[in-house]
Each structure stands twice: as C-alpha cells, then as structure tokens.
Design a protein around this motif. Sequence first.
Motif, PDB file in Angstrom:
ATOM      1  N   ALA A 154      50.948  58.520 -86.110  1.00  0.00           N
ATOM      2  CA  ALA A 154      51.725  56.987 -86.014  1.00  0.00           C
ATOM      3  C   ALA A 154      53.104  58.391 -85.307  1.00  0.00           C
ATOM      4  O   ALA A 154      53.903  58.551 -86.452  1.00  0.00           O
ATOM      5  CB  ALA A 154      52.011  56.132 -86.112  1.00  0.00           C
ATOM      6  N   VAL A 155      53.509  58.146 -84.289  1.00  0.00           N
ATOM      7  CA  VAL A 155      54.390  59.114 -83.505  1.00  0.00           C
ATOM      8  C   VAL A 155      55.522  58.257 -83.143  1.00  0.00           C
ATOM      9  O   VAL A 155      55.718  58.290 -82.113  1.00  0.00           O
ATOM     10  CB  VAL A 155      54.661  60.453 -83.968  1.00  0.00           C
ATOM     11  CG1 VAL A 155      55.762  61.502 -82.926  1.00  0.00           C
ATOM     12  CG2 VAL A 155      53.659  61.418 -84.080  1.00  0.00           C
ATOM     13  N   LEU A 174      43.911  72.823 -90.761  1.00  0.00           N
ATOM     14  CA  LEU A 174      44.965  72.269 -91.220  1.00  0.00           C
ATOM     15  C   LEU A 174      45.988  72.545 -90.654  1.00  0.00           C
ATOM     16  O   LEU A 174      46.987  71.781 -90.074  1.00  0.00           O
ATOM     17  CB  LEU A 174      45.032  72.236 -92.916  1.00  0.00           C
ATOM     18  CG  LEU A 174      45.947  71.142 -93.373  1.00  0.00           C
ATOM     19  CD1 LEU A 174      45.961  69.739 -92.278  1.00  0.00           C
ATOM     20  CD2 LEU A 174      45.887  70.547 -94.385  1.00  0.00           C
ATOM     21  N   SER A 175      46.142  73.723 -90.328  1.00  0.00           N
ATOM     22  CA  SER A 175      47.631  74.513 -89.941  1.00  0.00           C
ATOM     23  C   SER A 175      47.951  74.160 -88.635  1.00  0.00           C
ATOM     24  O   SER A 175      48.596  74.074 -87.676  1.00  0.00           O
ATOM     25  CB  SER A 175      48.315  76.653 -90.190  1.00  0.00           C
ATOM     26  OG  SER A 175      48.263  76.063 -91.760  1.00  0.00           O
ATOM     27  N   ASN A 176      46.932  74.260 -87.688  1.00  0.00           N
ATOM     28  CA  ASN A 176      46.259  73.883 -86.022  1.00  0.00           C
ATOM     29  C   ASN A 176      46.617  72.826 -85.718  1.00  0.00           C
ATOM     30  O   ASN A 176      46.607  72.566 -85.065  1.00  0.00           O
ATOM     31  CB  ASN A 176      44.521  74.745 -85.978  1.00  0.00           C
ATOM     32  CG  ASN A 176      44.750  76.431 -85.752  1.00  0.00           C
ATOM     33  OD1 ASN A 176      45.174  76.554 -86.084  1.00  0.00           O
ATOM     34  ND2 ASN A 176      43.378  76.433 -85.908  1.00  0.00           N
ATOM     35  N   LEU A 177      46.202  71.610 -86.926  1.00  0.00           N
ATOM     36  CA  LEU A 177      46.043  70.145 -86.613  1.00  0.00           C
ATOM     37  C   LEU A 177      47.779  70.138 -86.828  1.00  0.00           C
ATOM     38  O   LEU A 177      48.054  69.055 -86.408  1.00  0.00           O
ATOM     39  CB  LEU A 177      45.583  69.833 -87.983  1.00  0.00           C
ATOM     40  CG  LEU A 177      45.740  68.283 -86.832  1.00  0.00           C
ATOM     41  CD1 LEU A 177      44.390  68.027 -86.845  1.00  0.00           C
ATOM     42  CD2 LEU A 177      45.370  67.305 -89.321  1.00  0.00           C
ATOM     43  N   LEU A 178      47.890  70.326 -87.727  1.00  0.00           N
ATOM     44  CA  LEU A 178      49.829  70.401 -87.458  1.00  0.00           C
ATOM     45  C   LEU A 178      50.072  70.884 -86.495  1.00  0.00           C
ATOM     46  O   LEU A 178      51.899  70.052 -86.291  1.00  0.00           O
ATOM     47  CB  LEU A 178      50.186  71.019 -89.246  1.00  0.00           C
ATOM     48  CG  LEU A 178      49.409  70.351 -90.053  1.00  0.00           C
ATOM     49  CD1 LEU A 178      49.742  70.600 -91.255  1.00  0.00           C
ATOM     50  CD2 LEU A 178      50.159  68.547 -89.703  1.00  0.00           C
ATOM     51  N   GLY A 233      55.512  65.584 -82.223  1.00  0.00           N
ATOM     52  CA  GLY A 233      57.055  65.080 -82.084  1.00  0.00           C
ATOM     53  C   GLY A 233      56.653  64.431 -83.801  1.00  0.00           C
ATOM     54  O   GLY A 233      57.750  64.002 -83.799  1.00  0.00           O
ATOM     55  N   GLY A 234      55.904  65.324 -83.715  1.00  0.00           N
ATOM     56  CA  GLY A 234      54.980  64.469 -85.265  1.00  0.00           C
ATOM     57  C   GLY A 234      55.751  65.218 -86.982  1.00  0.00           C
ATOM     58  O   GLY A 234      55.321  66.687 -86.084  1.00  0.00           O
ATOM     59  N   HIS A 279      44.286  69.279 -76.973  1.00  0.00           N
ATOM     60  CA  HIS A 279      44.841  69.133 -78.390  1.00  0.00           C
ATOM     61  C   HIS A 279      45.172  68.682 -78.916  1.00  0.00           C
ATOM     62  O   HIS A 279      45.144  67.790 -80.378  1.00  0.00           O
ATOM     63  CB  HIS A 279      45.618  70.632 -78.989  1.00  0.00           C
ATOM     64  CG  HIS A 279      44.785  72.068 -79.081  1.00  0.00           C
ATOM     65  ND1 HIS A 279      44.265  72.453 -79.829  1.00  0.00           N
ATOM     66  CD2 HIS A 279      45.365  72.791 -77.989  1.00  0.00           C
ATOM     67  CE1 HIS A 279      43.283  74.205 -79.407  1.00  0.00           C
ATOM     68  NE2 HIS A 279      44.301  73.743 -78.125  1.00  0.00           N
ATOM     69  N   ALA A 280      45.246  67.972 -78.305  1.00  0.00           N
ATOM     70  CA  ALA A 280      46.296  66.639 -78.838  1.00  0.00           C
ATOM     71  C   ALA A 280      46.823  65.771 -77.434  1.00  0.00           C
ATOM     72  O   ALA A 280      47.216  66.245 -76.318  1.00  0.00           O
ATOM     73  CB  ALA A 280      47.210  66.534 -79.386  1.00  0.00           C
ATOM     74  N   THR A 281      46.569  63.741 -78.172  1.00  0.00           N
ATOM     75  CA  THR A 281      46.661  62.782 -76.890  1.00  0.00           C
ATOM     76  C   THR A 281      47.613  61.800 -77.508  1.00  0.00           C
ATOM     77  O   THR A 281      47.622  61.310 -78.422  1.00  0.00           O
ATOM     78  CB  THR A 281      45.515  61.811 -76.043  1.00  0.00           C
ATOM     79  OG1 THR A 281      45.078  61.405 -77.378  1.00  0.00           O
ATOM     80  CG2 THR A 281      44.650  63.342 -75.130  1.00  0.00           C
ATOM     81  N   ARG A 282      48.509  61.514 -76.379  1.00  0.00           N
ATOM     82  CA  ARG A 282      50.058  60.734 -76.778  1.00  0.00           C
ATOM     83  C   ARG A 282      49.950  59.739 -76.165  1.00  0.00           C
ATOM     84  O   ARG A 282      50.019  59.405 -75.046  1.00  0.00           O
ATOM     85  CB  ARG A 282      51.221  61.529 -77.266  1.00  0.00           C
ATOM     86  CG  ARG A 282      51.936  59.957 -77.637  1.00  0.00           C
ATOM     87  CD  ARG A 282      53.831  60.856 -77.979  1.00  0.00           C
ATOM     88  NE  ARG A 282      54.045  59.500 -78.102  1.00  0.00           N
ATOM     89  CZ  ARG A 282      55.391  59.989 -79.175  1.00  0.00           C
ATOM     90  NH1 ARG A 282      55.875  61.187 -79.582  1.00  0.00           N
ATOM     91  NH2 ARG A 282      56.162  58.959 -79.620  1.00  0.00           N
TER      92      ARG A 282
END
Length: 134
Positions: free
Chosen positions: A128-129, A54-58, A65-66, A19-22
């Motif tokens: 950018a977090v 948008l809710s899923n993205l947030l 951590g963002g 779902h996300a990569t950092r």
Amino acid sequence: MTIERINPPALPKPSGFAHATRYHDIVHLAGQTALDAEGEIVEGGILAQFRQALSNLLIALEAAGGAPSDLLSVTIYLLDIPDYQANGKEIGRIWRELAGTDYPAMAGIGVVALWQPDALVEIQAVAAVTTQAD
C-alpha cells in the motif's frame, strides 16, 4: 485512474509481464528471483539468492514510490524448504538489513520448480503506497 505499469531500468527488462503494477495506492510486485543486472541467477546458494531476490523486489517497490514499511503481504516460493529453514537466522538478518522490522503478512510455499532453472527462491508481494496525489 488507470493501471500504472512499472519497470525500473535497474531490473532485467521484463517480457510478458510488468515488475510492478499500481492502481491507486495498491502496488502488486511481480515475483522476483535472484537475477542480477545481466539477467543471470546469482551464485552462492539460498542466502545469496534470497538477498538478490529481495533486493530486486525492493527496487520495484521503490520505483512504484514505496518503501519496505509499505509491504502488506509477501509470498516466498521455495525449492528447498529445509534449506531455507536451516538458514532461517541468516535469512532473517538479511531481511532486517534490507527491509527493516516492519514485517508484513508472509507465506512460504514449497514448489517443484521456478521459471529460471537455477532459481532457488522467488519473492512476490503486495504493498500500500500512498502519495500526495492519492
């Protein structure tokens, strides 16, 4: 530093993606459609689907951590651009309600299909977090 893969439990379990990569302070957020907690596309047309996507993205951004103000760019993939434009004022209201008014760079792209056949919209982003450890 290694690449951190983030899959919040509040989102459907991913298969073949994260779902996300950092990496350091850059977070890439996978495209999110309007899947609910049971893995079904929400009903209610473009407005309900935009809100859910948008809710899923947030949710993914928060798990990294963002916050919405950390978004650098957002790409919105749409099946029906005229429908999105006709609902633009309400979509803008939903954006401000969920993400505030620190707007990132954005693009809207018309597509012929999305991964889930019932999906009308998919939202992908980069943020950018920074954290104290960065």
